[in-house]
Write an enzyme that holds these catalytic residues in place. Structure first.
Site, PDB file in Angstrom:
ATOM      1  N   TRP A  83       0.822  -1.214   0.000  1.00  0.00           N
ATOM      2  CA  TRP A  83       0.000   0.000   0.000  1.00  0.00           C
ATOM      3  C   TRP A  83       0.863   1.274   0.000  1.00  0.00           C
ATOM      4  O   TRP A  83       0.533   2.274   0.635  1.00  0.00           O
ATOM      5  CB  TRP A  83      -0.976  -0.005   1.182  1.00  0.00           C
ATOM      6  CG  TRP A  83      -1.890  -1.208   1.126  1.00  0.00           C
ATOM      7  CD1 TRP A  83      -1.658  -2.417   1.694  1.00  0.00           C
ATOM      8  CD2 TRP A  83      -3.138  -1.314   0.434  1.00  0.00           C
ATOM      9  NE1 TRP A  83      -2.682  -3.290   1.404  1.00  0.00           N
ATOM     10  CE2 TRP A  83      -3.617  -2.644   0.635  1.00  0.00           C
ATOM     11  CE3 TRP A  83      -3.901  -0.428  -0.328  1.00  0.00           C
ATOM     12  CZ2 TRP A  83      -4.807  -3.096   0.091  1.00  0.00           C
ATOM     13  CZ3 TRP A  83      -5.103  -0.880  -0.860  1.00  0.00           C
ATOM     14  CH2 TRP A  83      -5.540  -2.200  -0.649  1.00  0.00           C
ATOM     15  N   ASP A 329     -34.204   8.374 -10.324  1.00  0.00           N
ATOM     16  CA  ASP A 329     -34.478   9.091  -9.081  1.00  0.00           C
ATOM     17  C   ASP A 329     -34.169  10.580  -9.225  1.00  0.00           C
ATOM     18  O   ASP A 329     -33.239  10.972  -9.937  1.00  0.00           O
ATOM     19  CB  ASP A 329     -33.615   8.499  -7.956  1.00  0.00           C
ATOM     20  CG  ASP A 329     -33.749   9.271  -6.663  1.00  0.00           C
ATOM     21  OD1 ASP A 329     -34.822   9.193  -6.043  1.00  0.00           O
ATOM     22  OD2 ASP A 329     -32.791   9.982  -6.288  1.00  0.00           O
ATOM     23  N   GLU A 383     -39.087   9.739 -11.775  1.00  0.00           N
ATOM     24  CA  GLU A 383     -39.555  10.118 -10.443  1.00  0.00           C
ATOM     25  C   GLU A 383     -39.443  11.642 -10.359  1.00  0.00           C
ATOM     26  O   GLU A 383     -38.395  12.197 -10.057  1.00  0.00           O
ATOM     27  CB  GLU A 383     -38.701   9.429  -9.364  1.00  0.00           C
ATOM     28  CG  GLU A 383     -39.261   9.585  -7.957  1.00  0.00           C
ATOM     29  CD  GLU A 383     -38.420  10.477  -7.062  1.00  0.00           C
ATOM     30  OE1 GLU A 383     -38.755  10.604  -5.874  1.00  0.00           O
ATOM     31  OE2 GLU A 383     -37.432  11.072  -7.544  1.00  0.00           O
TER      32      GLU A 383
END
Length: 669
Positions: A83, A329, A383
């Site tokens: 990492w 949405d 919607e």
């Protein structure tokens, strides 16, 4: 654009130039994209193929590509490099906006975790790739990482051609995580094995899946999306989701998913915000890029790469997961620069002023064109609470191409009526107007309540009708007049909503049996409890509880709509209304509906105007098995009496109408 369609409304004539200009701009954008991609929108929608981590089988190499215009350097962090930023995992900038690197085949393997270190002038940060297809959260550190997903045995579809049901759109809105009765997060597999059979048994033919896209905060209900191409890993693997959709298709169930393109979570490590060091890579810069109510980021739909990203997202879910369409949405928030907040939308002036985001309208038009290019039988639903004219009108009618729009005002109307007006004072004329008012060129989906009405801070219709007695008086041995009132009205509200619906009907899971709890996801405020983030299915299976009776009625009601082709007849015709008696009667196809909303008066030999003919009673709300009083004799035959001087000029039926009861009669040849 031809003038029929939305221009059938004379009220829009004053705005004709604005409508044509906006429509023309959307068409021009589509033409431009097609001209640059061999006539194909699909060819443009390739972000997920161009970016992310892919295995190049021809060269036996992994290829990682990323779009980050402002960034100056980039590294992949993973276990193999501890990492850390090391030269072997550096991703080089190959032009002004794109980074790319190639790796040997053994550098990555299935289920490896990785993320990016993105460096920009004056700063740096850990990031999840923008096109990540799998993102997982460490249960201990709670850190999100991308995950290499290259299973040795890819999923084999059992239903290669999605099973699209015929007949009306009967939608079951469902959240996979809260679908179990256990106080925990459910999985895709559990939904397939335990919830899908319940939906099939209930008679619904379409599932609308919520919370599919990856979202860091479970309590957001899936609306604060971070990784748009990754199915939420908290519910299982991508193969688990595919198996669920496949099982639905095998049973003839259409699967739609909530698609969140109206905004994005503002998280920077997990999401897209400040991905390359700027706040404006995907979003508007400055205050316009923040949604003040949702605390999230707002996309800039005018940017070609943002359009590519979002359009590719639609193509990806259709092709990779075989979804049958989308419920878009937050369309209101997209279309209006103020997101439609604190606005009533009372006149056409509200739709055609300078506060409309034309880029958002262009995107929605193009999105519908792309979805239907990918799948001609796909379904798109808007919607939109504003009522913007033409969203669900056909392209030839001057619309934006959604197949349906939600009739959102109906659910708000029912909650307002139940909260503020005694049912003996309900204005039936106003009720009829609210239930049937829609633009003729637009197909709408009606519902008495969806997940919005169940969210914490509000209450479902059954809770509004019952109050605290919902916890004590739902057993048949403890039922009082309040229970019978609530049960009767719950059935009637649903039946009249379905019977007057234009093109489809929706129900949120559990509401078909009057679920007694609201929806509240685990959070610090409730001590991370799952008590209200679940569905108590056992209630509906207990024959001693009225929940069971409500479910039995809903099942018969849905069966009625499905088997009679209820929505094929278009607009219902009102034949009789009496405000004082609280009687309303209307015809739909070959069905005749009569509702007596009066709280106490039952009427014998009550005459209502009706089409002439012979009728059979096929459904009523009063049988004991539906929680009623068995006051109506089943399967009765009725004959209309011809009376030329009635208000309809046709005929009359003479009926026994018990209080708070509805009858459905079928005209017989």
């Amino acid at each position: 654009m031809s003038d029929p369609g939305i221009f059938n409304d004379p009220g829009l004539s004053a705005y004709a130039d604005t409508i044509r200009f906006r429509y023309g701009a959307a068409q021009d954008l589509e033409k431009t994209i097609r001209a640059e991609h061999d006539g194909s929108l699909t060819g443009f929608a390739d972000y997920h193929l161009q970016f992310g981590l892919h295995f190049d089988s021809s060269r036996q190499q992994w290829v990682f590509t990323e779009w980050a215009p402002y960034a100056t350097d980039m590294f992949i962090l993973c276990d193999r490099n501890h990492w850390q930023c090391v030269p072997e995992f550096q991703v080089s900038k190959i032009n002004d906006v794109v980074f790319e690197a190639r790796f040997d085949a053994d550098q990555f393997s299935h289920q490896d975790l990785f993320r990016l270190k993105v460096i920009w002038p004056g700063g740096q940060g850990d990031r999840i790739p923008t096109a990540a297809r799998r993102v997982v959260q460490d249960p201990c550190t709670l850190i999100f990482n991308a995950q290499v997903w290259d299973p040795p045995d890819p999923y084999v579809w059992q239903a290669p051609t999605p099973g699209i049901p015929s007949g009306p759109a009967l939608i079951y809105e469902a959240h996979p995580g809260m679908a179990l009765e256990a106080e925990r997060v459910g999985t895709w597999t559990e939904f397939q094995h335990y919830i899908l059979p319940k939906i099939i048994d209930a008679g619904y033919n379409t599932i609308q899946l919520m919370a599919v896209q990856e979202h860091p905060y479970y309590g957001s209900f899936g609306y604060h999306v971070s990784s748009f191409f990754a199915p939420s890993s908290r519910f299982g693997t991508p193969e688990d989701l595919k198996a669920l959709i496949d099982a639905a298709h095998t049973n003839g169930i259409r699967v739609l998913m909530d698609i969140i393109h109206s905004h994005c979570v503002k998280n920077e490590v997990e999401g897209l915000s400040r991905f390359d060091g700027t706040l404006y890579q995907f979003f508007h810069d400055g205050p316009k890029g923040m949604h003040r109510l949702w605390d999230s980021r707002c996309f800039d739909y005018g940017k070609p790469m943002v359009r590519k990203f979002l359009l590719s997202n639609l193509r990806y879910w259709i092709e990779e997961f075989h979804v049958d369409g989308f419920r878009f949405d937050g369309v209101t928030s997209m279309v209006f620069t103020d997101h439609g907040l604190d606005r009533a939308f009372v006149s056409y002036d509200d739709y055609f002023g300078p506060d409309v985001d034309l880029d958002a309208l262009n995107y929605l038009y193009t999105a519908n064109r792309l979805v239907h290019e990918c799948r001609s039988d796909a379904v798109t639903i808007a919607e939109d609470v504003s009522g913007y004219p033409g969203l669900a009108a056909g392209i030839d009618a001057g619309g934006y191409g959604f197949d349906f729009r939600f009739a959102m005002g109906i659910a708000d109307f029912w909650i307002k009526m139940v909260k503020e007006t005694r049912d003996e004072e309900w204005p039936l004329g106003f009720l009829w107007h609210e239930l049937t008012n829609h633009r003729p060129e637009e197909a709408t989906i009606s519902y008495a309540e969806c997940h919005d009405q169940a969210l914490v801070g509000d209450q479902t219709l059954m809770m509004r009708l019952m109050g605290p007695r919902i916890y004590t008086d739902m057993h048949k041995d403890h039922a009082g007049i309040e229970t019978f009132r609530a049960v009767a009205l719950h059935k009637m509200i649903r039946l009249v909503t379905l019977a007057t619906a234009n093109a489809g009907y929706l129900n949120f899971m559990g509401n078909e049996f009057g679920h007694p709890e609201w929806v509240d996801f685990p959070s610090q405020q409730n001590h991370f409890s799952f008590k209200y983030a679940r569905r108590q299915w056992s209630l509906k299976y207990d024959p001693e509880l009225f929940y069971n009776h409500l479910y039995q009625f809903d099942r018969q009601m849905i069966c009625l709509a499905r088997e009679t082709g209820l929505f094929e007849s278009g607009h219902p015709n009102l034949y009789y209304i009496h405000e004082n008696h609280k009687i309303i009667a209307f015809a739909r196809k070959d069905l005749f509906f009569v509702f007596n909303f009066h709280p106490s008066h039952s009427f014998s030999d009550y005459q209502v105007d009706a089409p002439p003919g012979r009728y059979r009673l096929i459904l009523d709300t009063d049988p004991a098995r539906f929680g009623g009083h068995d006051r109506v004799v089943p399967n009765q035959i009725f004959f209309s009496v011809s009376e030329p001087f009635t208000s309809s000029g046709q005929g009359r039926l003479s009926l026994y109408l018990p209080s708070r009861t509805a009858l459905v009669l079928k005209q017989m040849l």
